[in-house]
Design an enzyme around this catalytic site. Structure first.
Site, PDB file in Angstrom:
ATOM      1  CD  GLN A   1      -3.324 -13.955  -4.292  1.00 35.92           C
ATOM      2  OE1 GLN A   1      -4.128 -13.700  -3.370  1.00 35.92           O
ATOM      3  NE2 GLN A   1      -2.936 -13.021  -5.127  1.00 35.92           N
TER       4      GLN A   1
ATOM      5  CG  HIS B   1      -7.374   4.161  -3.599  1.00 37.88           C
ATOM      6  ND1 HIS B   1      -6.255   4.240  -4.399  1.00 37.88           N
ATOM      7  CD2 HIS B   1      -7.410   2.895  -3.130  1.00 37.88           C
ATOM      8  CE1 HIS B   1      -5.640   3.060  -4.418  1.00 37.88           C
ATOM      9  NE2 HIS B   1      -6.311   2.231  -3.652  1.00 37.88           N
ATOM     10  CG  ASP B   2      -5.300   2.237  -0.433  1.00 41.34           C
ATOM     11  OD1 ASP B   2      -5.054   1.318  -1.244  1.00 41.34           O
ATOM     12  OD2 ASP B   2      -6.278   2.210   0.344  1.00 41.34           O
TER      13      ASP B   2
ATOM     14  CG  ASP C   1      -8.371  -0.592  -4.255  1.00 36.67           C
ATOM     15  OD1 ASP C   1      -8.975  -0.457  -3.183  1.00 36.67           O
ATOM     16  OD2 ASP C   1      -7.126  -0.530  -4.349  1.00 36.67           O
TER      17      ASP C   1
ATOM     18  CG  HIS D   1      -2.050   0.007  -4.305  1.00 39.95           C
ATOM     19  ND1 HIS D   1      -2.727  -0.930  -5.063  1.00 39.95           N
ATOM     20  CD2 HIS D   1      -2.986   0.560  -3.481  1.00 39.95           C
ATOM     21  CE1 HIS D   1      -4.015  -0.941  -4.705  1.00 39.95           C
ATOM     22  NE2 HIS D   1      -4.200  -0.049  -3.751  1.00 39.95           N
TER      23      HIS D   1
ATOM     24  CG  HIS E   1      -2.075  -0.959   1.048  1.00 39.71           C
ATOM     25  ND1 HIS E   1      -2.162  -2.169   1.691  1.00 39.71           N
ATOM     26  CD2 HIS E   1      -3.158  -0.892   0.238  1.00 39.71           C
ATOM     27  CE1 HIS E   1      -3.266  -2.796   1.331  1.00 39.71           C
ATOM     28  NE2 HIS E   1      -3.879  -2.050   0.450  1.00 39.71           N
ATOM     29  CG  ASN E   2       3.992   1.015  -2.400  1.00 43.75           C
ATOM     30  OD1 ASN E   2       3.452   1.109  -3.502  1.00 43.75           O
ATOM     31  ND2 ASN E   2       4.686  -0.061  -2.057  1.00 43.75           N
TER      32      ASN E   2
HETATM   33  N1  PCG Z   1      -5.902 -12.027  -0.620  1.00 41.60           N
HETATM   34  C1  PCG Z   1      -5.695 -10.973  -1.422  1.00 41.60           C
HETATM   35  N2  PCG Z   1      -6.201  -9.748  -1.085  1.00 41.60           N
HETATM   36  C2  PCG Z   1      -5.969  -8.730  -1.954  1.00 41.60           C
HETATM   37  C3  PCG Z   1      -5.235  -8.899  -3.150  1.00 41.60           C
HETATM   38  N3  PCG Z   1      -5.176  -7.683  -3.772  1.00 41.60           N
HETATM   39  C4  PCG Z   1      -5.854  -6.798  -3.001  1.00 41.60           C
HETATM   40  N4  PCG Z   1      -6.333  -7.435  -1.913  1.00 41.60           N
HETATM   41  C5  PCG Z   1      -7.122  -6.833  -0.826  1.00 41.60           C
HETATM   42  O1  PCG Z   1      -8.119  -6.014  -1.443  1.00 41.60           O
HETATM   43  C6  PCG Z   1      -8.031  -4.724  -0.839  1.00 41.60           C
HETATM   44  C7  PCG Z   1      -8.487  -3.590  -1.701  1.00 41.60           C
HETATM   45  O2  PCG Z   1      -8.370  -2.398  -0.936  1.00 41.60           O
HETATM   46  P1  PCG Z   1      -6.931  -2.059  -0.390  1.00 41.60           P
HETATM   47  O3  PCG Z   1      -6.038  -1.750  -1.514  1.00 41.60           O
HETATM   48  O4  PCG Z   1      -7.100  -1.049   0.697  1.00 41.60           O
HETATM   49  O5  PCG Z   1      -6.415  -3.421   0.302  1.00 41.60           O
HETATM   50  C8  PCG Z   1      -6.550  -4.559  -0.549  1.00 41.60           C
HETATM   51  C9  PCG Z   1      -6.230  -5.916   0.030  1.00 41.60           C
HETATM   52  O6  PCG Z   1      -6.629  -6.026   1.393  1.00 41.60           O
HETATM   53  C10 PCG Z   1      -4.719 -10.201  -3.450  1.00 41.60           C
HETATM   54  O7  PCG Z   1      -4.064 -10.439  -4.466  1.00 41.60           O
HETATM   55  N5  PCG Z   1      -4.973 -11.190  -2.556  1.00 41.60           N
HETATM   56 MG    MG Z   2      -7.843   0.902   0.601  1.00 41.57          MG
HETATM   57 ZN    ZN Z   3      -5.984   0.233  -2.692  1.00 35.27          ZN
END
Ligand code: PCG
Ligand code: MG
Ligand code: ZN
Length: 506
Positions: free
Chosen positions: A372, A212-213, A321, A176, A172-173
């Site tokens: 996944q 958004h993050d 997202d 992303h 979350h950087n």
């Molecule tokens: N298990 C899993 N969760 C994901 C994946 N990609 C995104 N997420 C979740 O989906 C969320 C979307 O919102 P955020 O980006 O805040 O945080 C992300 C993660 O918690 C992934 O490849 N695998």
């Molecule tokens: Mg988010």
């Molecule tokens: Zn996000």
């Protein structure tokens, strides 16, 4: 000069749902969604993660303003777009942010689903979000339209980029955020979605993706709630992170040197703020099932004007997202690695705090490939399907069935660096069907994870059978267990023998 284009209401087909009734979801309603998941289809831990991440009591109540959407005529928009482009070209060279040539080269592919944001991260010396935001705000003609002072824009984008690096998160950087922004640009420009929007709505959509993050802590909402963080306290355990992203970003936008909205009218600012808040709050995963269900119901209505614009844009952002599983494998695999490392660091914190591990956060016991497969099967694939249906509906609403300006769908939407022209038929639309490049990648990536899961299962079986530790020796305590197990097994076999003899003697 009037606004970018004469606002002529072609027809009020986009009447929003006025005064959308508060949606109070019954507790457990989305649990029904999970009950469709066959108990043995996914390991218990994946089920737990699905339940703890994607279900929560949720209620939303919002009054929609009784606005009448105006559709600008496409021809006016094109004419105005060209007009703005000419003026703006002269202005844009005066702006601060000069992109290095190798960045400009990478950005030539910004309209593509396969865009490699990691390459942009490298060549931009870790300022992908700032470069991409500037390029797109410029290309959509928004810097000029809303008279964003260049120095203010530079300050705002620099501060947003550094806010994404506050906690040094693996996932979350700023990369992303840039990934989600570029994916949203694809949706806007290649599917005709932008034709359905006015300039404020396009600005809000891009800005929602950018922030958004913002200042993400690298931990989940669950962790904030369970650990009783200050932020959870502030937002009463509801959409904790999402509320922070919005609040912190708007605080930045109020700052004297970073207020890029300084020249918006009061009404424009209200419309902008309301849309950004709704879109970013909708990225909270606990509202996922309710959001998908509501959108499916809206799409099923015969009246096209039932499609609520804010909810449609919120769904598209939510899909952007969680879109990396639907990108090319090397991109998806890297995002997965980064995210799981972020989850494992949270697990390390939970262990230190004496909290139970959140699902997928125990670095020694997480089935990555299986999780996944579950994420793609139960979350991403259904979401991207609904997203495609929304985009089809919007294309039918806003792109004339036959091109009025040029027969040829525009190949290259815009030359890099120039403002976006409003395409009559963007390259991603055939008829009113939107192309769905994500489908093939989702199928291919799921196959890769299934192969990976099978291999992982083999390794686990060998480890268990051989009682081998990682360097291949029989472990002492295992050896005793192993011998005991063999004895028990032997004893059982004798018992079975005796039973058989008894039976044959009778
Ligand atoms: N298990 C899993 N969760 C994901 C994946 N990609 C995104 N997420 C979740 O989906 C969320 C979307 O919102 P955020 O980006 O805040 O945080 C992300 C993660 O918690 C992934 O490849 N695998
Ligand atoms: Mg988010
Ligand atoms: Zn996000």
């Amino acid at each position: 000069m009037d606004s970018v284009a004469e606002e002529t209401s072609v027809e009020n087909v986009g009447e929003p749902v006025v005064g959308s009734s508060p949606v109070k979801r019954q507790v457990g309603e989305e649990d029904d969604e999970l009950s469709e998941v066959e108990p043995d289809a996914v390991p218990q831990e994946v089920r737990e993660w699905l339940a703890s991440t994607f279900t929560r009591q949720l209620s939303t109540a919002r009054k929609r303003t009784d606005e009448k959407p105006k559709f600008r005529s496409v021809a006016n928009a094109i004419r105005a777009g060209i007009f703005v482009e000419r003026i703006y070209r002269r202005l844009s060279s005066a702006t601060f942010l000069h992109l290095p040539p190798e960045v400009t080269k990478i950005l030539k592919r910004v309209d593509e689903w396969d865009f490699n944001v990691w390459r942009l991260h490298e060549v931009s010396t870790n300022t992908p979000l700032r470069c991409l935001s500037y390029e797109l705000l410029n290309r959509y003609g928004l810097l000029h339209k809303f008279k964003m002072p260049p120095a203010t824009l530079e300050t705002f984008l620099t501060q947003v980029e550094s806010g994404y690096q506050k906690y040094k998160n693996p996932y979350h950087n700023n990369v992303h955020a840039a990934d989600v922004l570029q994916t949203m640009h694809y949706m806007l420009s290649q599917t005709g979605l932008m034709n359905w929007l006015n300039d404020i709505e396009i600005l809000a959509t891009l800005m929602a993706a950018i922030i958004h993050d913002y200042e993400h802590t690298g931990t989940t909402n669950n962790f904030h709630v369970m650990s009783g963080s200050e932020t959870a306290l502030l937002y009463n355990d509801r959409a904790v992170l999402e509320n922070h992203h919005i609040c912190a970003a708007f605080r930045l936008l109020k700052g004297e040197e970073s207020n890029v909205l300084v020249n918006l009218s009061r009404e424009e600012y209200r419309e902008f703020r309301s849309l950004v808040i709704e879109m970013v709050l909708a990225t909270d995963m606990s509202s996922h099932f309710q959001q998908i269900k509501a959108m499916k119901a809206m799409l099923a209505m015969p009246d096209p004007s039932a499609l609520d614009k804010a909810k449609a844009l919120s769904l598209v952002l939510h899909c952007c997202d969680i879109s990396h599983p639907s990108k090319e494998w090397t991109l998806h695999e890297k995002w997965t690695k980064q995210l799981l490392e972020e989850f494992f660091r949270q697990g390390d914190k939970e262990r230190e705090l004496g909290l139970p591990y959140s699902p997928l956060c125990d670095r020694n016991n997480t089935l990555v490939a299986e999780s996944q497969i579950g994420f793609i099967d139960f979350i991403v694939e259904p979401s991207m399907g609904v997203c495609g249906d929304v985009l089809d509906k919007v294309a039918a609403l806003s792109i004339p069935a036959t091109p009025t300006i040029s027969e040829e769908p525009q190949k290259q939407l815009n030359e890099p660096g120039g403002p976006i022209k409003r395409p009559v038929r963007p390259s991603g639309v055939v008829g009113t069907e939107v192309r769905r490049p994500w489908q093939d990648y989702l199928a291919a990536n799921k196959t890769r994870w299934k192969e990976r899961a099978a291999k992982d299962a083999e390794v686990r079986a060998e480890m268990a059978l051989g009682h081998k530790n990682v360097n291949g020796d029989l472990e002492e305590e295992n050896e005793e267990d192993f011998i005991k197990e063999e004895e028990d097994k032997g004893a059982n076999e004798n018992l079975e023998e005796a039973d058989k003899e008894e039976e044959s003697a009778e």
